[in-house]
Scaffold this motif. Sequence first.
Motif, PDB file in Angstrom:
ATOM      1  N   UNK A   1      20.848 104.051  56.619  1.00 56.47           N
ATOM      2  CA  UNK A   1      19.926 103.450  57.194  1.00 56.47           C
ATOM      3  C   UNK A   1      18.879 102.596  56.167  1.00 56.47           C
ATOM      4  N   UNK A   2      19.281 103.926  54.962  1.00 60.09           N
ATOM      5  CA  UNK A   2      18.164 102.789  53.906  1.00 60.09           C
ATOM      6  C   UNK A   2      18.349 101.787  53.455  1.00 60.09           C
ATOM      7  N   UNK A   3      19.675 101.823  53.169  1.00 60.39           N
ATOM      8  CA  UNK A   3      20.581 100.809  52.450  1.00 60.39           C
ATOM      9  C   UNK A   3      19.997  99.349  53.345  1.00 60.39           C
ATOM     10  N   UNK A   4      20.257  99.131  55.044  1.00 64.59           N
ATOM     11  CA  UNK A   4      19.779  98.531  55.481  1.00 64.59           C
ATOM     12  C   UNK A   4      18.437  97.678  55.422  1.00 64.59           C
ATOM     13  N   UNK A   5      18.488  98.676  55.347  1.00 59.62           N
ATOM     14  CA  UNK A   5      16.161  98.305  55.098  1.00 59.62           C
ATOM     15  C   UNK A   5      16.306  97.789  53.573  1.00 59.62           C
ATOM     16  N   UNK A   6      16.909  98.142  52.921  1.00 62.75           N
ATOM     17  CA  UNK A   6      16.638  97.099  51.334  1.00 62.75           C
ATOM     18  C   UNK A   6      17.478  96.404  51.632  1.00 62.75           C
ATOM     19  N   UNK A   7      18.967  96.228  52.133  1.00 67.06           N
ATOM     20  CA  UNK A   7      19.043  94.808  52.792  1.00 67.06           C
ATOM     21  C   UNK A   7      18.405  93.787  53.125  1.00 67.06           C
TER      22      UNK A   7
ATOM     23  N   UNK B   1      10.774  98.125  43.102  1.00 66.24           N
ATOM     24  CA  UNK B   1      10.860  98.018  44.804  1.00 66.24           C
ATOM     25  C   UNK B   1       9.965  98.997  45.231  1.00 66.24           C
ATOM     26  N   UNK B   2       9.508 100.266  44.388  1.00 66.66           N
ATOM     27  CA  UNK B   2       8.803 101.720  44.329  1.00 66.66           C
ATOM     28  C   UNK B   2       7.285 101.120  45.187  1.00 66.66           C
ATOM     29  N   UNK B   3       6.620  99.632  44.996  1.00 69.47           N
ATOM     30  CA  UNK B   3       5.695 100.004  46.061  1.00 69.47           C
ATOM     31  C   UNK B   3       5.073  99.361  46.945  1.00 69.47           C
ATOM     32  N   UNK B   4       6.283  98.487  47.611  1.00 71.54           N
ATOM     33  CA  UNK B   4       6.641  97.633  48.661  1.00 71.54           C
ATOM     34  C   UNK B   4       6.759  98.323  49.073  1.00 71.54           C
ATOM     35  N   UNK B   5       6.798  97.577  51.477  1.00 74.72           N
ATOM     36  CA  UNK B   5       6.682  98.268  52.738  1.00 74.72           C
ATOM     37  C   UNK B   5       8.199  98.795  52.503  1.00 74.72           C
ATOM     38  N   UNK B   6       9.424  98.472  51.905  1.00 74.01           N
ATOM     39  CA  UNK B   6      10.333  99.599  52.121  1.00 74.01           C
ATOM     40  C   UNK B   6      11.208 100.048  50.899  1.00 74.01           C
ATOM     41  N   UNK B   7      10.229 100.139  49.565  1.00 70.42           N
ATOM     42  CA  UNK B   7       9.993 101.570  48.771  1.00 70.42           C
ATOM     43  C   UNK B   7       8.894 102.275  49.447  1.00 70.42           C
ATOM     44  N   UNK B   8       8.014 102.463  49.909  1.00 66.15           N
ATOM     45  CA  UNK B   8       7.255 103.454  50.994  1.00 66.15           C
ATOM     46  C   UNK B   8       7.798 104.195  52.484  1.00 66.15           C
ATOM     47  N   UNK B   9       8.919 103.033  52.798  1.00 67.83           N
ATOM     48  CA  UNK B   9       9.259 103.608  54.304  1.00 67.83           C
ATOM     49  C   UNK B   9      10.975 104.333  54.012  1.00 67.83           C
ATOM     50  N   UNK B  10      11.233 103.785  53.108  1.00 65.29           N
ATOM     51  CA  UNK B  10      12.751 104.995  51.899  1.00 65.29           C
ATOM     52  C   UNK B  10      12.225 106.027  52.282  1.00 65.29           C
TER      53      UNK B  10
ATOM     54  N   UNK C   1      17.948 102.401  43.801  1.00 63.94           N
ATOM     55  CA  UNK C   1      18.258 100.965  43.543  1.00 63.94           C
ATOM     56  C   UNK C   1      16.524 100.455  44.039  1.00 63.94           C
ATOM     57  N   UNK C   2      15.814 101.026  44.819  1.00 62.69           N
ATOM     58  CA  UNK C   2      14.382 101.342  45.025  1.00 62.69           C
ATOM     59  C   UNK C   2      13.611 101.030  43.317  1.00 62.69           C
ATOM     60  N   UNK C   3      13.700 102.149  42.659  1.00 63.06           N
ATOM     61  CA  UNK C   3      13.362 102.424  41.713  1.00 63.06           C
ATOM     62  C   UNK C   3      12.245 103.835  40.735  1.00 63.06           C
ATOM     63  N   UNK C   4      12.380 105.126  42.501  1.00 60.05           N
ATOM     64  CA  UNK C   4      11.939 105.890  42.051  1.00 60.05           C
ATOM     65  C   UNK C   4      12.362 107.329  41.930  1.00 60.05           C
ATOM     66  N   UNK C   5      13.436 107.010  41.209  1.00 58.20           N
ATOM     67  CA  UNK C   5      13.961 108.337  40.474  1.00 58.20           C
ATOM     68  C   UNK C   5      14.437 107.868  38.985  1.00 58.20           C
ATOM     69  N   UNK C   6      13.744 106.575  38.418  1.00 54.48           N
ATOM     70  CA  UNK C   6      13.777 106.247  36.829  1.00 54.48           C
ATOM     71  C   UNK C   6      11.934 107.250  37.051  1.00 54.48           C
ATOM     72  N   UNK C   7      10.865 107.545  37.292  1.00 49.77           N
ATOM     73  CA  UNK C   7       9.782 108.093  37.338  1.00 49.77           C
ATOM     74  C   UNK C   7      10.147 109.405  37.064  1.00 49.77           C
ATOM     75  N   UNK C   8      11.632 109.846  37.084  1.00 47.60           N
ATOM     76  CA  UNK C   8      11.623 111.073  37.295  1.00 47.60           C
ATOM     77  C   UNK C   8      11.980 111.516  35.699  1.00 47.60           C
ATOM     78  N   UNK C   9      12.486 110.423  34.705  1.00 50.24           N
ATOM     79  CA  UNK C   9      12.749 110.508  34.286  1.00 50.24           C
ATOM     80  C   UNK C   9      10.914 111.113  32.886  1.00 50.24           C
ATOM     81  N   UNK C  10      10.262 111.041  33.450  1.00 47.79           N
ATOM     82  CA  UNK C  10       9.215 110.690  32.756  1.00 47.79           C
ATOM     83  C   UNK C  10       8.438 112.450  32.239  1.00 47.79           C
ATOM     84  N   UNK C  11       8.951 113.133  32.858  1.00 48.90           N
ATOM     85  CA  UNK C  11       8.335 114.406  32.572  1.00 48.90           C
ATOM     86  C   UNK C  11       9.469 115.040  31.979  1.00 48.90           C
ATOM     87  N   UNK C  12      10.643 114.481  31.189  1.00 43.18           N
ATOM     88  CA  UNK C  12      11.480 114.592  30.237  1.00 43.18           C
ATOM     89  C   UNK C  12      10.688 114.929  29.051  1.00 43.18           C
TER      90      UNK C  12
END
Length: 461
Positions: free
Chosen positions: A69-75, A29-38, A340-351
């Motif tokens: 609130x962020x988890x409520x938005x995801x739900x 959900x990283x590049x959806x409205x809820x991803x950017x909102x979170x 859960x949204x998917x943002x932190x998966x990007x962090x592994x790339x730097x390694x």
Amino acid sequence: MIKLLIIMLSFSFAFASSGGGSPEVIPDLTFTWVGFAALVIFVIGYYFVAMEEKYHIDKAKPALFIGTFMFILIAVYYMLNDLSMDLVHTQAQHLILEIAEIFFFLFVAMTYIETLIHMNVFEKLKYNLISKGYSYRKLFWLTGFLAFFLSPIADNLTTALILSTVLITIERSKTSFLVPGAINIVVAANAGGAWSPFGDITTLMAWTAGKGAFTDFMFLFPASIGGYLVTAFLLSKFVPETQPDFDVSTEKVPELMKGANRVIALGVITIASAVLSHQLLHLPAMWGMMFGLALLKIYQYRLKRKYNSHLNIFESMSKIENNTLLFFFGILAAVGALYFIGWLGLAAVVYDPSVLGPTWSNIGVGILSAIVDNVPVMSAVLKASPDMGLDQWMLVTLTAGVGGSLISFGSAAGVGVMGKLPGIYTFSAHMRYSWTIFIGYVVSIAIWYVQYEVLGFYIKH
């Protein structure tokens, strides 16, 4: 370049541990409205956390708000798009279990500390220190070593708060002693906490996430104490060798309450129970801590019957810094949402070796810890869970702990001491001596490199 910027941004987020959920079945959900909102909500909320002193708003308030609130938005997003609500429910359940392990561990540790404060254990310690006629420089070293060796047991925040109180008891106005002394306590508490699984929230998270066994963290002792000693030596040169004014004859000697020594022993047994529960019985570490709390409650009953003691464990619980516990709940929930949204998966790339690789990335984590706070940075690494060996997991544990000392608000210990010495230990006062901390940081990494990469002196699993 854009990818790297996104990665660095994502490193400013926090943790919920390395488990929870199956990435292959969770929609990105990283590049959806809820991803950017979170993302926006987290950045705004974390701004108010960082600016606690400016806006006089308790850090637990924005943290708890964004986490829930962020988890409520995801739900809501899942519901509107007819996605599987079971995924939200399962992820929330996993997150609650992960947070509970940290929450109850700290809850019991804080209860023991408040009980010992009530029984005058730390008042006795303060008196013993300042009644010996030591010079400011000797007191500087004593409080530093106490912080370094108390932190692995009592955690870095509690240690820093206790010993900064000792500082202000010794001297209330001489900044040539108070500022280096406060920095010394922060650095010592953070460095001491780095080689114990429960000395810092970051090491506790790494331990409970299974990134190292209890004994693995002990191998960080040489790097922790080596870097600390270098910083302390440089700082000590700015501390006067005169003695503080203290008249022993006019001061009342604090008396320990009945049973204080046995409560200290119970605290040691409680820590041992936590270790054994996690390492041998494969139960959460907090299970052993709660067992220790039961022992404390039973001993309170015995004290009441035998000595008519006024010790009340529930009173100790009422003095716990609940805002700290709620802050951790909120920030860990927020990071769980970002994962859960998917943002932190990007962090592994730097390694990836083609980008920075694990060693330079983990060194960078320490620098970033000073700016953002070591808890969320370490949390992001754990949640991204890059493929690293034990040596690299120990490096990131070291750098996140020690690196948080580089700036006054880079760690919970630093923030706590700023509150204890307002107007004295400030951001600018800390930065005047930050070069000494940076040298110690480099020394710590150098010792780690020789020990782990050159000599291979650690337990290889």
